[in-house]
Design a protein around this motif. Structure first.
Motif, mmCIF file in Angstrom:
data_model
loop_
_atom_site.group_PDB
_atom_site.id
_atom_site.type_symbol
_atom_site.label_atom_id
_atom_site.label_comp_id
_atom_site.label_asym_id
_atom_site.label_seq_id
_atom_site.Cartn_x
_atom_site.Cartn_y
_atom_site.Cartn_z
ATOM 1 N N ILE A 20 96.629 35.051 6.414
ATOM 2 C CA ILE A 20 95.583 34.912 5.391
ATOM 3 C C ILE A 20 94.279 34.442 6.020
ATOM 4 O O ILE A 20 93.193 34.967 5.733
ATOM 5 C CB ILE A 20 96.046 33.926 4.304
ATOM 6 N N GLY A 21 94.360 33.446 6.884
ATOM 7 C CA GLY A 21 93.150 32.885 7.477
ATOM 8 C C GLY A 21 92.384 33.903 8.305
ATOM 9 O O GLY A 21 91.158 34.061 8.150
ATOM 10 N N ILE A 22 93.075 34.623 9.180
ATOM 11 C CA ILE A 22 92.380 35.583 10.045
ATOM 12 C C ILE A 22 91.826 36.746 9.237
ATOM 13 O O ILE A 22 90.681 37.173 9.431
ATOM 14 C CB ILE A 22 93.327 36.073 11.154
ATOM 15 N N SER A 23 92.639 37.276 8.324
ATOM 16 C CA SER A 23 92.176 38.438 7.556
ATOM 17 C C SER A 23 90.999 38.092 6.652
ATOM 18 O O SER A 23 90.049 38.879 6.535
ATOM 19 C CB SER A 23 93.333 39.005 6.720
ATOM 20 N N MET A 24 91.028 36.923 6.032
ATOM 21 C CA MET A 24 89.948 36.569 5.116
ATOM 22 C C MET A 24 88.715 36.066 5.861
ATOM 23 O O MET A 24 87.576 36.357 5.464
ATOM 24 C CB MET A 24 90.415 35.492 4.138
ATOM 25 N N MET A 25 88.880 35.311 6.934
ATOM 26 C CA MET A 25 87.728 34.726 7.623
ATOM 27 C C MET A 25 87.055 35.711 8.566
ATOM 28 O O MET A 25 85.881 35.551 8.886
ATOM 29 C CB MET A 25 88.165 33.480 8.406
#
Length: 375
Positions: free
Chosen positions: A205-210
């Protein structure tokens, strides 16, 4: 001095005769041709006398031929040889049916469409380069005035567009990225649970969203919201000739209309990207907390330890390019609008489609560049 076209009709004899006089030309014809046709209606075997006609052109000859109709006979016309030759040419031209050109079909039609597409693409490239060069000159000039004389910049227009294009878009950007973050978390959690690695859903979630979804979703929403708005506004001004009026008054439309929109998106898209990042992470937190039982504190701590802030700065580095592309495409399509509503509709549609396509292509180019840089 020109004399108006006129005629006299002697219809009381066995051989009616119409005598034309004056100048039977386009400028002097007036309604004489219509009156002649009404006078000769129903008569047959009449003679035409052109000896008193001073000048005769194709318009006058066509009026005589149409007035005579089916009873036209060059043998019953008296006049100068050049007048008779002109009547013969015009009468022959009226009898010839235009040859209907068959539309291309099959392979020929395909080659014609490909050729038109290539030529149109070349014209679009030239127009785009012209627009880009003019915009870069205006941007450089505005940056100079920013440091030398800031009052010369149209700040009211810039702040108004920041509100309309940026602040008013915060709700839709936040809601959209919230649900995208939730969907990514839900799908990722379901897949990773099969391998007992559901804890890595936080990194997913963190990599894809950020790194990707925050800037891409923001840019796509702005393409549909702001690019279409810019194209419609400038297109309506172009249809009403307001842009031409600005040029007449010595006002550069790029400086008054294009640059404020460019600056507004350049300022607001980093803010919207930050909002999209927070909303996407919030959506991921909600899903991971409810589905996997991972609390917000654990989620955020793992984001800080394993994801970091680098991915957010990578996404933010794309923001100026995305802003320039969205504003440039929207304004260019608006400036190229024709004088009808159909042209305005095509330009607004083209602005949205071209902007979204450019966003996806630019994001792919950035992904390849950062891959080579090992970022």
């Amino acid at each position: 001095m020109e004399r108006p076209a006129d005629f006299t009709l002697q219809a009381a004899t066995d051989h009616p005769t119409v005598a034309l006089s004056g100048d039977w030309t386009a400028r002097s014809l007036g309604g004489a041709g219509v009156s002649l046709a009404e006078s000769l209606d129903g008569l047959a075997n009449f003679a035409v006398d052109l000896t008193d006609v001073r000048r005769l052109d194709t318009a006058g000859a066509l009026a005589v031929v149409r007035a005579a109709g089916a009873s036209f006979d060059l043998a019953r016309i008296r006049g100068r040889p050049e007048a008779l030759r002109l009547l013969a040419v015009v009468e022959q031209a009226t009898r010839e049916e235009p040859e209907a050109r068959r539309p291309p079909r099959g392979f020929h039609e395909m080659t014609v469409r490909i050729g038109k597409g290539v030529v149109g693409f070349g014209h679009d490239v030239l127009d785009t380069m012209n627009f880009l060069g003019h915009l870069l000159v205006v941007v450089a000039r505005s940056l100079f005035w920013l440091f030398v004389s800031p009052r010369r910049i149209r700040w009211p227009a810039v702040f108004s567009l920041i509100e309309r294009a940026g602040l008013d878009a915060i709700p839709v950007v936040a809601v959209a990225t919230f649900f995208i973050g939730a969907v990514v978390a839900y799908i990722g959690a379901g897949m990773l649970q099969q391998f007992g690695a559901e804890v890595f859903a936080v990194e997913l979630i963190g990599i894809s969203m950020m790194r990707e979804f925050n800037i891409v979703i923001t840019a796509v929403l702005l393409a549909g919201r702001s690019a279409s708005s810019f194209a419609a506004e400038l297109g309506a001004m172009k249809m009403n000739q307001e842009i031409d009026a600005m040029k007449v008054m010595g006002v550069d439309p790029f400086e008054a209309l294009v640059f404020p929109r460019f600056a507004a998106l350049l300022i607001t898209i980093p803010l919207l990207t930050f909002v999209a990042t927070l909303a996407g992470l919030l959506g991921g937190i909600v899903v991971t907390w409810s589905v996997l039982g991972l609390g917000p504190a654990f989620f955020l701590q793992r984001i800080v330890d394993n994801v970091g802030i680098t991915h957010f700065w990578i996404a933010l580095s794309k923001a100026p390019v995305m802003a320039g592309v969205i504003a440039g495409i929207g304004c260019r399509q608006g400036m190229d609008t024709g004088g009808d509503v159909e042209s305005l509709g095509r330009r607004v549609t083209a602005a949205v489609v071209h902007a979204i396509f450019s966003i996806i292509m630019i994001d792919a180019v950035f992904a390849m560049i950062y891959k080579e840089l090992d970022l």
